[in-house]
Design a protein around this motif. Structure first.
Motif, PDB file in Angstrom:
ATOM      1  N   LEU A 231      19.215 -23.973 -13.466  1.00  0.00           N
ATOM      2  CA  LEU A 231      18.742 -23.504 -14.765  1.00  0.00           C
ATOM      3  C   LEU A 231      18.414 -22.019 -14.776  1.00  0.00           C
ATOM      4  O   LEU A 231      18.803 -21.286 -15.688  1.00  0.00           O
TER       5      LEU A 231
ATOM      6  N   ILE B 183      19.571 -28.929 -12.067  1.00  0.00           N
ATOM      7  CA  ILE B 183      19.427 -29.766 -13.264  1.00  0.00           C
ATOM      8  C   ILE B 183      19.281 -31.258 -12.944  1.00  0.00           C
ATOM      9  O   ILE B 183      18.411 -31.919 -13.525  1.00  0.00           O
TER      10      ILE B 183
ATOM     11  N   LEU C 192      13.080 -30.558 -22.520  1.00  0.00           N
ATOM     12  CA  LEU C 192      14.513 -30.454 -22.810  1.00  0.00           C
ATOM     13  C   LEU C 192      14.752 -29.488 -23.956  1.00  0.00           C
ATOM     14  O   LEU C 192      15.749 -28.756 -23.967  1.00  0.00           O
TER      15      LEU C 192
ATOM     16  N   CYS D   3      17.367 -26.241 -24.336  1.00  0.00           N
ATOM     17  CA  CYS D   3      18.427 -26.787 -25.177  1.00  0.00           C
ATOM     18  C   CYS D   3      19.590 -25.809 -25.345  1.00  0.00           C
ATOM     19  O   CYS D   3      20.755 -26.213 -25.379  1.00  0.00           O
TER      20      CYS D   3
ATOM     21  N   LEU E 273      21.702 -26.014 -22.263  1.00  0.00           N
ATOM     22  CA  LEU E 273      22.479 -27.257 -22.254  1.00  0.00           C
ATOM     23  C   LEU E 273      23.659 -27.168 -23.212  1.00  0.00           C
ATOM     24  O   LEU E 273      24.768 -27.619 -22.889  1.00  0.00           O
TER      25      LEU E 273
ATOM     26  N   SER F 246      27.635 -27.310 -22.306  1.00  0.00           N
ATOM     27  CA  SER F 246      28.514 -28.254 -22.990  1.00  0.00           C
ATOM     28  C   SER F 246      29.715 -27.540 -23.592  1.00  0.00           C
ATOM     29  O   SER F 246      30.866 -27.988 -23.438  1.00  0.00           O
TER      30      SER F 246
ATOM     31  N   PHE G 220      25.759 -33.313 -21.206  1.00  0.00           N
ATOM     32  CA  PHE G 220      24.869 -32.325 -21.819  1.00  0.00           C
ATOM     33  C   PHE G 220      24.628 -32.635 -23.292  1.00  0.00           C
ATOM     34  O   PHE G 220      23.529 -32.412 -23.805  1.00  0.00           O
TER      35      PHE G 220
ATOM     36  N   LEU H 212      21.875 -35.098 -23.463  1.00  0.00           N
ATOM     37  CA  LEU H 212      20.573 -34.475 -23.218  1.00  0.00           C
ATOM     38  C   LEU H 212      20.064 -33.763 -24.474  1.00  0.00           C
ATOM     39  O   LEU H 212      18.867 -33.807 -24.784  1.00  0.00           O
ATOM     40  N   ILE H 213      20.970 -33.121 -25.178  1.00  0.00           N
ATOM     41  CA  ILE H 213      20.594 -32.446 -26.429  1.00  0.00           C
ATOM     42  C   ILE H 213      20.122 -33.463 -27.452  1.00  0.00           C
ATOM     43  O   ILE H 213      19.131 -33.254 -28.162  1.00  0.00           O
TER      44      ILE H 213
ATOM     45  N   SER I  83      16.668 -34.614 -26.613  1.00  0.00           N
ATOM     46  CA  SER I  83      15.657 -33.586 -26.871  1.00  0.00           C
ATOM     47  C   SER I  83      15.140 -33.627 -28.305  1.00  0.00           C
ATOM     48  O   SER I  83      14.014 -33.231 -28.581  1.00  0.00           O
TER      49      SER I  83
END
Length: 252
Positions: A76, A114, A133, A137, A140, A144, A158, A161-162, A165
């Motif tokens: 990250l 990550i 998250l 964002c 991420l 993506s 990804f 994950l978004i 979030s």
């Protein structure tokens, strides 16, 4: 949150254990409510395709994607601080957050890796997960979009994950920025990164890169174009750091 454990495993280096657990992983995805039905279907398809590959082919593909160049780095803070001194301090800070929450890191990976970060979040409650998250964002989304640009199905991880979030990001703005980037995983780009450079005594010392030098480096990421919201440290970390500073001051 089991779905975060699943995504953590899928985003890590492929192993035989992962392949053997494919049915159990798919079962978790089928039952999760943190992502929508379309994403569940795409994630199951990703798992099926990945775990039906030859293991060595899957591992080689992973290396070529995430370990060749910085654009798809799974660290990250490489996307936040580049090679600056702040990156080391940020990792120390994140490790302190892990310890505060009772999360013991036994792996050799850096704390901002990550999959490790997701493993930590999988043990936290939903508001905490969404807050953290949400802080990353933009990163991420950037990852993506870079994967989509390379026609790579890892992008679904990804995107999930978004979705988890609960944050909205201007995807088109980030996609446009990605379309203007130069690939950093080509042979030419890698050779250029490793070629000898002219020694300049007026440049910042190693580990003290200026913001301008990071933005202008062909192999670095433009923080203005990528993440418009920096990672935020939350109350549990801020309070701990304040207490530590007070203790140090009292000891002088």
């Amino acid at each position: 949150m089991l779905i975060l454990k699943v995504i953590s495993r899928l985003l890590d280096y492929p192993t035989a254990e992962l392949f053997r657990a494919a049915d159990e992983i798919i079962e978790v995805v089928e039952q999760t409510e943190e992502i929508n039905q379309q994403q569940r279907n795409q994630l199951i398809q990703f798992i099926d395709v990945l775990t039906n590959k030859d293991l060595f082919d899957a591992q080689e593909r992973f290396d070529l994607l995430f370990d060749r160049g910085r654009a798809l780095s799974l660290l990250l803070f490489e996307h936040v601080h580049g090679e600056s001194r702040d990156r080391g301090q940020a990792m120390v800070d994140l490790m302190n957050v892990y310890k505060t929450k009772g999360f013991e890191v036994e792996a050799a990976q850096l704390p901002d890796y990550i999959p490790l970060f997701l493993e930590f979040l999988s043990e936290q409650d939903k508001p905490y997960v969404q807050e953290w998250l949400g802080d990353v964002c933009h990163i991420l989304m950037m990852l993506s979009e870079r994967l989509i640009d390379r026609d790579c199905d890892y992008s679904i991880l990804f995107d999930c994950l978004i979705e988890i979030s609960g944050h909205e990001v201007d995807r088109e703005e980030i996609a446009e920025s990605v379309r203007q980037e130069k690939r950093d995983d080509t042979i030419e780009a890698i050779d250029k990164e490793w070629e000898d450079k002219e020694i300049r005594f007026d440049e910042p010392a190693a580990g003290q890169c200026s913001s301008a030098s990071i933005r202008n480096s062909a192999s670095s990421l433009d923080p203005d174009a990528v993440q418009q919201v920096p990672i935020t440290w939350h109350d549990d970390f801020i309070n701990k750091r304040s207490n530590n500073n007070a203790t140090e001051t009292a000891g002088m």
